[in-house]
Motif scaffolding. Structure first.
Motif, PDB file in Angstrom:
ATOM      1  N   VAL A  73      13.807  -1.889  -1.079  1.00  0.00           N
ATOM      2  CA  VAL A  73      14.230  -2.595  -2.288  1.00  0.00           C
ATOM      3  C   VAL A  73      13.469  -2.103  -3.515  1.00  0.00           C
ATOM      4  N   ASN A  74      12.192  -1.768  -3.337  1.00  0.00           N
ATOM      5  CA  ASN A  74      11.331  -1.507  -4.490  1.00  0.00           C
ATOM      6  C   ASN A  74      11.087  -0.039  -4.799  1.00  0.00           C
ATOM      7  N   HIS A  75      11.480   0.877  -3.906  1.00  0.00           N
ATOM      8  CA  HIS A  75      11.221   2.295  -4.166  1.00  0.00           C
ATOM      9  C   HIS A  75      12.532   3.054  -4.299  1.00  0.00           C
ATOM     10  N   ARG A  76      12.833   3.447  -5.534  1.00  0.00           N
ATOM     11  CA  ARG A  76      14.021   4.234  -5.815  1.00  0.00           C
ATOM     12  C   ARG A  76      13.659   5.342  -6.815  1.00  0.00           C
ATOM     13  N   ASN A  77      14.079   6.566  -6.494  1.00  0.00           N
ATOM     14  CA  ASN A  77      13.772   7.689  -7.384  1.00  0.00           C
ATOM     15  C   ASN A  77      14.447   7.557  -8.742  1.00  0.00           C
ATOM     16  N   ASP A  78      15.626   6.914  -8.798  1.00  0.00           N
ATOM     17  CA  ASP A  78      16.314   6.798 -10.071  1.00  0.00           C
ATOM     18  C   ASP A  78      15.762   5.665 -10.929  1.00  0.00           C
ATOM     19  N   LEU A  86      10.455  -4.858   9.846  1.00  0.00           N
ATOM     20  CA  LEU A  86      11.553  -5.199   8.941  1.00  0.00           C
ATOM     21  C   LEU A  86      11.032  -5.594   7.564  1.00  0.00           C
ATOM     22  N   VAL A  87      10.006  -6.453   7.545  1.00  0.00           N
ATOM     23  CA  VAL A  87       9.423  -6.870   6.270  1.00  0.00           C
ATOM     24  C   VAL A  87       8.901  -5.655   5.517  1.00  0.00           C
ATOM     25  N   MET A  88       8.145  -4.828   6.187  1.00  0.00           N
ATOM     26  CA  MET A  88       7.538  -3.666   5.549  1.00  0.00           C
ATOM     27  C   MET A  88       8.583  -2.720   4.961  1.00  0.00           C
ATOM     28  N   ASN A  89       9.584  -2.382   5.756  1.00  0.00           N
ATOM     29  CA  ASN A  89      10.537  -1.365   5.325  1.00  0.00           C
ATOM     30  C   ASN A  89      11.582  -1.896   4.357  1.00  0.00           C
ATOM     31  N   LEU A  90      11.946  -3.165   4.475  1.00  0.00           N
ATOM     32  CA  LEU A  90      12.888  -3.724   3.511  1.00  0.00           C
ATOM     33  C   LEU A  90      12.240  -3.862   2.138  1.00  0.00           C
ATOM     34  N   VAL A  91      10.955  -4.210   2.101  1.00  0.00           N
ATOM     35  CA  VAL A  91      10.238  -4.261   0.817  1.00  0.00           C
ATOM     36  C   VAL A  91      10.208  -2.875   0.184  1.00  0.00           C
ATOM     37  N   ILE A  92       9.958  -1.854   0.986  1.00  0.00           N
ATOM     38  CA  ILE A  92       9.945  -0.486   0.458  1.00  0.00           C
ATOM     39  C   ILE A  92      11.332  -0.074  -0.005  1.00  0.00           C
ATOM     40  N   GLY A 113       0.812  -1.214   0.000  1.00  0.00           N
ATOM     41  CA  GLY A 113       0.000   0.000   0.000  1.00  0.00           C
ATOM     42  C   GLY A 113       0.842   1.258   0.000  1.00  0.00           C
ATOM     43  N   MET A 114       1.902   1.266   0.779  1.00  0.00           N
ATOM     44  CA  MET A 114       2.769   2.444   0.841  1.00  0.00           C
ATOM     45  C   MET A 114       3.516   2.643  -0.467  1.00  0.00           C
ATOM     46  N   LEU A 115       3.908   1.559  -1.133  1.00  0.00           N
ATOM     47  CA  LEU A 115       4.568   1.686  -2.433  1.00  0.00           C
ATOM     48  C   LEU A 115       3.627   2.325  -3.452  1.00  0.00           C
ATOM     49  N   ALA A 116       2.359   1.916  -3.425  1.00  0.00           N
ATOM     50  CA  ALA A 116       1.385   2.517  -4.336  1.00  0.00           C
ATOM     51  C   ALA A 116       1.284   4.020  -4.093  1.00  0.00           C
ATOM     52  N   LEU A 117       1.299   4.420  -2.827  1.00  0.00           N
ATOM     53  CA  LEU A 117       1.228   5.840  -2.500  1.00  0.00           C
ATOM     54  C   LEU A 117       2.518   6.562  -2.877  1.00  0.00           C
ATOM     55  N   PHE A 118       3.661   5.992  -2.513  1.00  0.00           N
ATOM     56  CA  PHE A 118       4.944   6.627  -2.809  1.00  0.00           C
ATOM     57  C   PHE A 118       5.119   6.862  -4.307  1.00  0.00           C
ATOM     58  N   ARG A 119       4.722   5.895  -5.113  1.00  0.00           N
ATOM     59  CA  ARG A 119       4.938   6.001  -6.556  1.00  0.00           C
ATOM     60  C   ARG A 119       4.001   6.999  -7.221  1.00  0.00           C
ATOM     61  N   HIS A 120       3.040   7.488  -6.460  1.00  0.00           N
ATOM     62  CA  HIS A 120       2.174   8.552  -6.964  1.00  0.00           C
ATOM     63  C   HIS A 120       2.349   9.825  -6.138  1.00  0.00           C
ATOM     64  N   ARG A 121       3.534   9.958  -5.567  1.00  0.00           N
ATOM     65  CA  ARG A 121       3.908  11.152  -4.799  1.00  0.00           C
ATOM     66  C   ARG A 121       2.898  11.448  -3.702  1.00  0.00           C
ATOM     67  N   ALA A 122       2.657  10.431  -2.872  1.00  0.00           N
ATOM     68  CA  ALA A 122       1.815  10.568  -1.687  1.00  0.00           C
ATOM     69  C   ALA A 122       2.423   9.682  -0.611  1.00  0.00           C
ATOM     70  N   SER A 123       1.913   9.782   0.598  1.00  0.00           N
ATOM     71  CA  SER A 123       2.403   8.941   1.690  1.00  0.00           C
ATOM     72  C   SER A 123       1.309   8.802   2.724  1.00  0.00           C
ATOM     73  N   LEU A 124       1.622   8.124   3.821  1.00  0.00           N
ATOM     74  CA  LEU A 124       0.699   8.037   4.951  1.00  0.00           C
ATOM     75  C   LEU A 124       0.988   9.105   5.984  1.00  0.00           C
ATOM     76  N   GLY A 125       1.678  10.160   5.551  1.00  0.00           N
ATOM     77  CA  GLY A 125       1.952  11.258   6.456  1.00  0.00           C
ATOM     78  C   GLY A 125       3.044  10.919   7.448  1.00  0.00           C
ATOM     79  N   GLY A 126       3.153  11.750   8.461  1.00  0.00           N
ATOM     80  CA  GLY A 126       4.067  11.502   9.562  1.00  0.00           C
ATOM     81  C   GLY A 126       5.486  11.219   9.137  1.00  0.00           C
ATOM     82  N   PHE A 127       6.037  10.106   9.652  1.00  0.00           N
ATOM     83  CA  PHE A 127       7.417   9.743   9.369  1.00  0.00           C
ATOM     84  C   PHE A 127       7.639   9.447   7.890  1.00  0.00           C
TER      85      PHE A 127
END
Length: 213
Positions: free
Chosen positions: A203-208, A195-201, A134-148
């Motif tokens: 590995v899969n979310h890079r601006n380049d 760990l699972v959540m953040n390592l998946v993010i 879910g967070m990857l879907a948001l990140f890739r559309h320039r959104a987030s769950l706020g906060g951290f």
């Protein structure tokens, strides 16, 4: 059809290799919020905590008995200023919508999906993975769950620090505080989920690698 009307229609429907349409952004905010809410249900079904502002809301919920959805929404309010100043109006609006929708879904979904006897390890693995999707879907559309998440994206954009790794550091801090409200086994499973959540993010979310806005 006038040129103005045509441009508005194209902005609503049309997308390019480097820019999402409004329809694409809307579906990402909805789908991302739904996935995160389902992940929260899985994690809470196993009695687990989670990091980030979601974790802060969980801790406050356990300590005060107030609504998780309300606490999650309120905990994000101070971060919108950073988002508006550093990441722009569009990011802030999409993030606000994602937080509001996740708050509502997280409040009512547990009444519609009732999970019993969820193994904490399974909850950590599948819940962490679902939240990450879910967070990857948001990140890739320039959104987030706020906060951290806002801080994590800002650190990645400004200093090149992977968003997943920055988020992991924030999450670990929150989970340390969880020792006051949970058993060591639940804490360990919660850390596994983080760990699972953040390592998946990470590995899969890079601006380049993914540059669409």
């Amino acid at each position: 059809m006038s040129d103005i009307a045509e441009r508005k229609r194209n902005r609503f429907w049309a997308s390019t290799s480097d820019k999402h349409s409004l329809v694409e952004d809307a579906q990402a905010v909805i789908a991302g919020s739904m996935l995160v809410s389902l992940g929260v249900v899985l994690l809470s079904g196993g009695g687990l905590l989670i990091g980030g502002v979601v974790g802060v809301a969980f801790l406050l919920h356990y300590a005060t008995g107030l609504s998780f959805g309300l606490l999650f929404f309120l905990a994000n309010l101070p971060f919108y200023y950073i988002a508006l100043r550093r990441l722009g109006l569009a990011f802030t609006v999409k993030t606000f919508c994602a937080v509001a929708l996740t708050s509502v879904l997280s409040e009512y979904l547990p009444h519609l999906i009732v999970l019993q006897n969820v193994n904490p390890v399974i909850a950590a693995l599948f819940g962490g993975l679902t939240v990450a999707a879910g967070m990857l879907a948001l990140f890739r559309h320039r959104a987030s769950l706020g906060g951290f998440g806002i801080l994590a994206l800002y650190l990645q954009d400004r200093f090149g620090i992977r968003a997943g790794l920055a988020q992991l550091a924030f999450d670990c801090t929150v989970l340390i505080c969880a020792f006051f409200v949970a058993t060591p086994f639940i804490i360990l499973c919660s850390i596994l989920g983080a760990l699972v959540m953040n390592l998946v993010i990470a590995v899969n979310h890079r601006n380049d690698r993914y540059i669409a806005m």
